[in-house]
Scaffold this motif. Sequence first.
Motif, PDB file in Angstrom:
ATOM      1  N   UNK A  72      -5.859  10.850   8.033  1.00 42.02           N
ATOM      2  CA  UNK A  72      -4.583  11.030   8.293  1.00 42.02           C
ATOM      3  C   UNK A  72      -3.921   9.924   7.038  1.00 42.02           C
ATOM      4  N   UNK A  73      -5.225   8.669   7.152  1.00 39.92           N
ATOM      5  CA  UNK A  73      -4.128   7.978   6.267  1.00 39.92           C
ATOM      6  C   UNK A  73      -4.118   8.854   4.696  1.00 39.92           C
ATOM      7  N   UNK A  74      -4.978   9.320   4.337  1.00 33.27           N
ATOM      8  CA  UNK A  74      -4.781  10.555   2.772  1.00 33.27           C
ATOM      9  C   UNK A  74      -3.414  11.177   2.977  1.00 33.27           C
ATOM     10  N   UNK A  75      -3.432  11.933   3.918  1.00 27.58           N
ATOM     11  CA  UNK A  75      -2.346  12.382   4.259  1.00 27.58           C
ATOM     12  C   UNK A  75      -1.511  12.117   4.026  1.00 27.58           C
ATOM     13  N   UNK A  76      -1.630  10.729   4.873  1.00 26.09           N
ATOM     14  CA  UNK A  76       0.136   9.964   5.057  1.00 26.09           C
ATOM     15  C   UNK A  76       0.740   9.612   3.545  1.00 26.09           C
ATOM     16  N   UNK A  77      -0.162   8.901   2.830  1.00 22.99           N
ATOM     17  CA  UNK A  77       0.003   8.443   1.196  1.00 22.99           C
ATOM     18  C   UNK A  77       0.611   9.485   0.102  1.00 22.99           C
ATOM     19  N   UNK A  78      -0.349  10.746   0.130  1.00 20.89           N
ATOM     20  CA  UNK A  78       0.512  11.878  -0.120  1.00 20.89           C
ATOM     21  C   UNK A  78       1.257  13.011   0.333  1.00 20.89           C
ATOM     22  N   UNK A  79       1.830  13.013   1.358  1.00 21.81           N
ATOM     23  CA  UNK A  79       3.142  12.785   2.267  1.00 21.81           C
ATOM     24  C   UNK A  79       4.335  12.329   1.694  1.00 21.81           C
ATOM     25  N   UNK A  80       4.088  11.207   2.464  1.00 18.42           N
ATOM     26  CA  UNK A  80       5.235   9.565   1.904  1.00 18.42           C
ATOM     27  C   UNK A  80       5.681  10.045  -0.204  1.00 18.42           C
ATOM     28  N   UNK A  81       5.243  10.423  -1.380  1.00 16.44           N
ATOM     29  CA  UNK A  81       5.192  10.410  -1.818  1.00 16.44           C
ATOM     30  C   UNK A  81       6.135  11.364  -2.885  1.00 16.44           C
ATOM     31  N   UNK A  82       5.556  12.905  -1.645  1.00 12.79           N
ATOM     32  CA  UNK A  82       6.027  13.709  -1.251  1.00 12.79           C
ATOM     33  C   UNK A  82       7.370  14.186  -0.975  1.00 12.79           C
ATOM     34  N   UNK A  83       7.663  13.534  -0.247  1.00 13.98           N
ATOM     35  CA  UNK A  83       8.697  13.289   0.552  1.00 13.98           C
ATOM     36  C   UNK A  83      10.101  12.158  -0.235  1.00 13.98           C
ATOM     37  N   UNK A  84       9.437  11.242  -0.301  1.00 14.19           N
ATOM     38  CA  UNK A  84      10.328   9.883  -1.710  1.00 14.19           C
ATOM     39  C   UNK A  84      10.572   9.220   0.060  1.00 14.19           C
ATOM     40  N   UNK A  85      10.531   9.745   0.963  1.00 12.32           N
ATOM     41  CA  UNK A  85      10.928   8.081   1.461  1.00 12.32           C
ATOM     42  C   UNK A  85      10.223   6.490   1.478  1.00 12.32           C
ATOM     43  N   UNK A  86      11.145   6.255   2.083  1.00 12.69           N
ATOM     44  CA  UNK A  86      10.561   4.278   2.331  1.00 12.69           C
ATOM     45  C   UNK A  86       9.505   4.295   3.062  1.00 12.69           C
ATOM     46  N   UNK A  87       8.377   3.632   3.347  1.00  6.45           N
ATOM     47  CA  UNK A  87       7.492   3.931   3.793  1.00  6.45           C
ATOM     48  C   UNK A  87       6.944   2.494   4.617  1.00  6.45           C
ATOM     49  N   UNK A  88       6.976   1.954   5.757  1.00  8.21           N
ATOM     50  CA  UNK A  88       7.069   0.408   5.653  1.00  8.21           C
ATOM     51  C   UNK A  88       5.711   0.341   6.622  1.00  8.21           C
ATOM     52  N   UNK A  89       4.930  -0.090   6.401  1.00  6.49           N
ATOM     53  CA  UNK A  89       3.410  -0.163   7.228  1.00  6.49           C
ATOM     54  C   UNK A  89       3.221  -1.587   8.146  1.00  6.49           C
ATOM     55  N   UNK A  90       3.193  -1.991   9.434  1.00  6.48           N
ATOM     56  CA  UNK A  90       2.064  -2.665   9.841  1.00  6.48           C
ATOM     57  C   UNK A  90       1.008  -3.222  10.455  1.00  6.48           C
ATOM     58  N   UNK A  91       0.168  -4.205  10.548  1.00  4.63           N
ATOM     59  CA  UNK A  91      -0.840  -3.761  10.584  1.00  4.63           C
ATOM     60  C   UNK A  91      -1.771  -4.212  11.981  1.00  4.63           C
ATOM     61  N   UNK A  92      -2.425  -3.816  12.729  1.00  2.00           N
ATOM     62  CA  UNK A  92      -2.660  -4.599  14.217  1.00  2.00           C
ATOM     63  C   UNK A  92      -3.422  -5.505  13.676  1.00  2.00           C
ATOM     64  N   UNK A  93      -4.559  -5.394  12.536  1.00  2.00           N
ATOM     65  CA  UNK A  93      -5.468  -6.786  12.192  1.00  2.00           C
ATOM     66  C   UNK A  93      -4.134  -7.801  11.980  1.00  2.00           C
ATOM     67  N   UNK A  94      -3.547  -7.594  11.744  1.00  2.00           N
ATOM     68  CA  UNK A  94      -3.112  -8.674  11.001  1.00  2.00           C
ATOM     69  C   UNK A  94      -2.375  -9.907  12.571  1.00  2.00           C
ATOM     70  N   UNK A  95      -2.040  -8.613  13.294  1.00  4.12           N
ATOM     71  CA  UNK A  95      -1.571  -9.396  14.693  1.00  4.12           C
ATOM     72  C   UNK A  95      -2.790 -10.258  15.821  1.00  4.12           C
ATOM     73  N   UNK A  96      -3.818  -9.056  15.105  1.00  2.26           N
ATOM     74  CA  UNK A  96      -5.094  -9.846  15.463  1.00  2.26           C
ATOM     75  C   UNK A  96      -5.293 -11.422  14.737  1.00  2.26           C
ATOM     76  N   UNK A  97      -5.129 -11.125  13.412  1.00  2.00           N
ATOM     77  CA  UNK A  97      -5.687 -12.995  12.806  1.00  2.00           C
ATOM     78  C   UNK A  97      -4.874 -13.351  13.012  1.00  2.00           C
ATOM     79  N   UNK A  98      -3.782 -13.208  13.381  1.00  2.00           N
ATOM     80  CA  UNK A  98      -2.657 -14.300  14.309  1.00  2.00           C
ATOM     81  C   UNK A  98      -2.296 -14.751  15.322  1.00  2.00           C
TER      82      UNK A  98
END
Length: 301
Positions: A72-98
């Motif tokens: 899924x992550x590999x597809x996401x990254x390829x797809x964003x390049x094709x679409x040319x959209x701005x992607x923001x990623x936020x991580x649950x791991x950061x919420x856990x660490x905080x």
Amino acid sequence: MNSYRRSHLRQLESEAIYIMREVAAQFERPVLLFSGGKDSIVMVHLAQKAFYPARIPFPLLHVDTGHNFPETIAFRDRYMEEVGARLIVRYVQDSIDQGRVQEETGPYASRNALQTVTLLDALKEFKFEAAIGGARRDEEKARAKERFFSHRDRFGQWDPKNQRPELWNLFNGRKHDGEGFRIFPLSNWTELDVWQYVKLENITLPNLYFSHRRDVFERDGVLLAVSEVTFPQFGEPIENRVVRFRTIGDMTCTGAVESPAANLDSIIAEVSSARVTERGARTDDKRSEAAMEDRKKQGYF
């Protein structure tokens, strides 16, 4: 595909495009929630159509649990390049660490519910007023209660008894400071509609949706993929089976189904005769009778 089905899909398409344009007109800071699943991919495709020849006028937001399928992550990254959209990623791991959320433990532990805090924090961080999601009313009984414009209070919470009327495709986006909306342009679509539209528009999807061999184990009637975060307990043998996934979510709660459907026509035929909804293989929905509704009240998608 007969002319009736084609016309039906075009009507659904027009409705979704109309709603997206309404969002762009009524809100200054909308965002499209993107998971890498088929519904969110269709949403991006519709957004491209809605604002062509311009680019999609709002960013995409992915809440990454850290337990997503690598495909899924590999597809996401390829797809964003094709679409040319701005992607923001936020991580649950950061919420856990905080210390914002606490990691679950045990054989049924999942980060799926933890996404809520990460999502609400991201919406607050960027001051997004409207989050466009790919949820459909046919998925689950709590989602069947949603409007196209789903009002949320300043805590991001949803009150199913306080939904606004939506008559004649008039959508009320008025809000007080700090409040927001979740927007669901695919509300009237079904799983079958999505698959037929994917075929009609020749939309590329992650290969997880198609039949393939994978090591799995069964837990409470759900086939979970063997991975670093999902592994069998005593008495849960690993088997190599031909499976596919009807939904793509957190690996800890997304089950596979045994299926030989390796192409769109086979999947459409399979979905047409299915007697269990696509979320029937989601263990997070089995935690209680009102699991989804409880999560939505707290701010979930």
